[in-house]
Design a protein around this motif. Sequence first.
Motif, PDB file in Angstrom:
ATOM      1  N   ASP A   9       0.860  -1.073  -0.106  1.00 20.28           N
ATOM      2  CA  ASP A   9      -0.073   0.025   0.007  1.00 20.28           C
ATOM      3  C   ASP A   9       0.765   1.435  -0.055  1.00 20.28           C
ATOM      4  N   TYR A  63       2.652   2.268   3.216  1.00 25.42           N
ATOM      5  CA  TYR A  63       1.829   2.288   4.456  1.00 25.42           C
ATOM      6  C   TYR A  63       1.512   0.871   5.149  1.00 25.42           C
ATOM      7  N   HIS A  74      -1.796  -0.478  11.876  1.00 26.37           N
ATOM      8  CA  HIS A  74      -1.465  -1.803  11.222  1.00 26.37           C
ATOM      9  C   HIS A  74      -0.009  -1.870  10.860  1.00 26.37           C
ATOM     10  N   PHE A  85     -10.484  -0.976   1.389  1.00 30.78           N
ATOM     11  CA  PHE A  85     -10.115  -1.284   0.043  1.00 30.78           C
ATOM     12  C   PHE A  85     -11.176  -2.297  -0.631  1.00 30.78           C
ATOM     13  N   PHE A  90      -7.733  -2.580   6.273  1.00 34.09           N
ATOM     14  CA  PHE A  90      -6.849  -2.167   4.895  1.00 34.09           C
ATOM     15  C   PHE A  90      -6.760  -3.366   4.168  1.00 34.09           C
ATOM     16  N   GLN A 108      -1.923  -5.866   5.535  1.00 33.21           N
ATOM     17  CA  GLN A 108      -1.594  -4.856   6.523  1.00 33.21           C
ATOM     18  C   GLN A 108      -2.623  -5.366   7.913  1.00 33.21           C
ATOM     19  N   ARG A 161       2.461  12.918  11.372  1.00 30.35           N
ATOM     20  CA  ARG A 161       1.310  12.437  10.787  1.00 30.35           C
ATOM     21  C   ARG A 161       0.781  11.346  11.216  1.00 30.35           C
ATOM     22  N   ASP A 220      -1.391   8.137  10.854  1.00 31.29           N
ATOM     23  CA  ASP A 220      -2.091   7.570   9.901  1.00 31.29           C
ATOM     24  C   ASP A 220      -3.202   6.834  10.740  1.00 31.29           C
ATOM     25  N   VAL A 221      -4.391   6.811  10.353  1.00 29.42           N
ATOM     26  CA  VAL A 221      -5.826   6.032  10.674  1.00 29.42           C
ATOM     27  C   VAL A 221      -5.892   6.369  12.302  1.00 29.42           C
ATOM     28  N   GLU A 227      -4.642  11.952  11.340  1.00 33.62           N
ATOM     29  CA  GLU A 227      -5.771  11.616  10.139  1.00 33.62           C
ATOM     30  C   GLU A 227      -6.829  10.794  10.632  1.00 33.62           C
ATOM     31  N   HIS A 266      -2.985  12.651  -0.853  1.00 32.68           N
ATOM     32  CA  HIS A 266      -2.575  11.386  -1.686  1.00 32.68           C
ATOM     33  C   HIS A 266      -3.824  10.250  -1.744  1.00 32.68           C
ATOM     34  N   ASP A 267      -4.992  10.660  -1.165  1.00 31.28           N
ATOM     35  CA  ASP A 267      -5.851   9.528  -0.893  1.00 31.28           C
ATOM     36  C   ASP A 267      -7.468  10.414  -1.543  1.00 31.28           C
ATOM     37  N   ARG A 273      -6.342   5.341  -6.099  1.00 28.73           N
ATOM     38  CA  ARG A 273      -5.787   6.621  -6.042  1.00 28.73           C
ATOM     39  C   ARG A 273      -4.680   7.159  -6.544  1.00 28.73           C
ATOM     40  N   ARG A 326      -1.377  10.975  -7.469  1.00 28.85           N
ATOM     41  CA  ARG A 326      -0.193  10.441  -7.254  1.00 28.85           C
ATOM     42  C   ARG A 326       0.816  10.463  -8.431  1.00 28.85           C
TER      43      ARG A 326
HETATM   44  C1  NOJ Z   1      -4.459   6.464   5.291  1.00 30.12           C
HETATM   45  C2  NOJ Z   1      -3.360   6.809   4.283  1.00 30.12           C
HETATM   46  O1  NOJ Z   1      -3.312   8.146   3.580  1.00 30.12           O
HETATM   47  C3  NOJ Z   1      -3.698   5.905   2.907  1.00 30.12           C
HETATM   48  O2  NOJ Z   1      -2.916   6.185   1.915  1.00 30.12           O
HETATM   49  C4  NOJ Z   1      -3.358   4.517   3.519  1.00 30.12           C
HETATM   50  O3  NOJ Z   1      -4.072   3.507   2.305  1.00 30.12           O
HETATM   51  C5  NOJ Z   1      -4.434   4.090   4.559  1.00 30.12           C
HETATM   52  N1  NOJ Z   1      -4.250   5.047   5.670  1.00 30.12           N
HETATM   53  C6  NOJ Z   1      -3.971   2.681   5.524  1.00 30.12           C
HETATM   54  O4  NOJ Z   1      -2.515   3.043   5.843  1.00 30.12           O
END
Ligand code: NOJ
Length: 501
Positions: free
Chosen positions: A60, A63, A103, A135, A153, A157, A187, A189-190, A248, A305-306, A374, A378
């Motif tokens: 991913d 990530y 994860h 996903f 995800f 992961q 930052r 994540d999740v 996030e 980026h998402d 996404r 990118r």
């Molecule tokens: C949020 C991230 O911005 C994204 O790109 C990623 O796929 C998911 N979290 C899982 O880590």
Amino acid sequence: MTHEWWRDAVIYQVYVRSFADGDGDGVGDLPGVRSRLPYLATLGVDAVWLTPFYASPMADGGYDVADYRAVDPLFGSLSDAEGLIADAHALGLRVIVDIVPNHTSDRHEWFQAGLRDRYHFRTGEAIPNDWQSIFGGPAWSRTADGDWYLHLFAPEQPDLNWDNADVRAEFLDILRFWLDLGVDGFRVDVAHGMVKAAGLPDVGRLDQNAMLGTDPLPYFDQDGVHEIYRSWRQVLDSYPDDRMAVAEAWTPSTERTARYLRPDELHQAFNFHFLKADWAAAPLRTVIDDTLAAGAPATWVLSNHDVVRHVTRYGGGEVGRRRARAAAMLMLALPGSAYVYQGEELGLPEVLNLPDEVLADPVWERSGRTDRGRDGCRVPLPWTSTGPSLGFGPSRPWLPQPEAWAKLAVSEQETSPESMLSLYRAALRARRRLAFGEFAWEGAEPDVLAFRRGAFHCVVNLGESVVRMADPGPVLLASSYYGLEQGEVLLPPDTVLWWEA
Ligand code: NOJ
């Protein structure tokens, strides 16, 4: 009280694999980022957020972290990271790195060693519950021995079990590792995902992706997550110079988001309610009001980026570009901190026609090839108007750039006063110079947002017709052309003006 740097910082998101390629393998890397730091300093941002560059099998885009203390060879080395941090600091730029605590990769040594208590494992024939992966498909997969493990995800992961004390201790240590190396923040994540509702109860419906960020879910935004951030905050506060963390966290409301920002928790959270608002006066006004009323530090973000790049979200083509110019000026005029996603300062649109065979986002396969994922936001940046990758690096990039991007290259825009890049530079320069006062709305017609911050004024015409207003005197910056007629300003649709009075 001192004013912490992050409160009104403009933070530039570098998606490392698509920013600049230093070693010529077609993938962006830390040496590439390092070589382009002067560009970011000239742009006028305060900090850089780097997406994950850790050791990863890249299921991913990184990530899926296999080792949180190592740099993946694809992106460089730990000494590249150190050099980048040192160079950034020398240029007056702070550095924020991603941390991925929800994860790990399935190649992480814990998962490989079968340390099941640190993940969510279940035995038995039946799938443990009805949770769906973000996903696509069920959020449970089976190991070779037939046991189930949870992954919100991709199957690569596996979700960590944050009830486990070793998991908690490990992440405090990872924070210290990067803080010791000199990073200014994280930052997260999740950030809303680590704690799951007790007993992992069913949701009761399978279209759970439609509920993300709007409805409560047993795997997101659980109250227990806040205790984790209290312990993280203690670590951050034990370092000098205002180290910070930005969440996030996709939550149903600005009020739920503000909970992550209590004084003993995290410092910021991305304002996804702003990102998701339609380009219209009423929804934008509501988000701005709710954000400021929440009483927590405000942030503003238009792209990352998402999500589909906002030039395209706002209608694409000339309309999208015009609105994106206006949106940037609106965002940069609001109180708080702003996040700029690489390429938005060039006005890059979403790339909608990437060929199937280059798609790398796991969403594409996981959705049974129904959701293209996404990758369209990118695509590597164009730095020059010629060359095999428009200056991204010496060879072909990992995702192809549209031919039309030659015209959007940094080298082209730098010399054009009317370009998106020139607008961002001018806006950021003005923002640094301005002494913003208290935010207050000013009277305006329904399709217009007008506010002041002390002597500074901003007006945005979100309607479909030209708006007449009294000529305020010398204008600091305009997102597009406007007219002047008999002491009045004629403000066209999708146009922003800044002035001081
Ligand atoms: C949020 C991230 O911005 C994204 O790109 C990623 O796929 C998911 N979290 C899982 O880590």
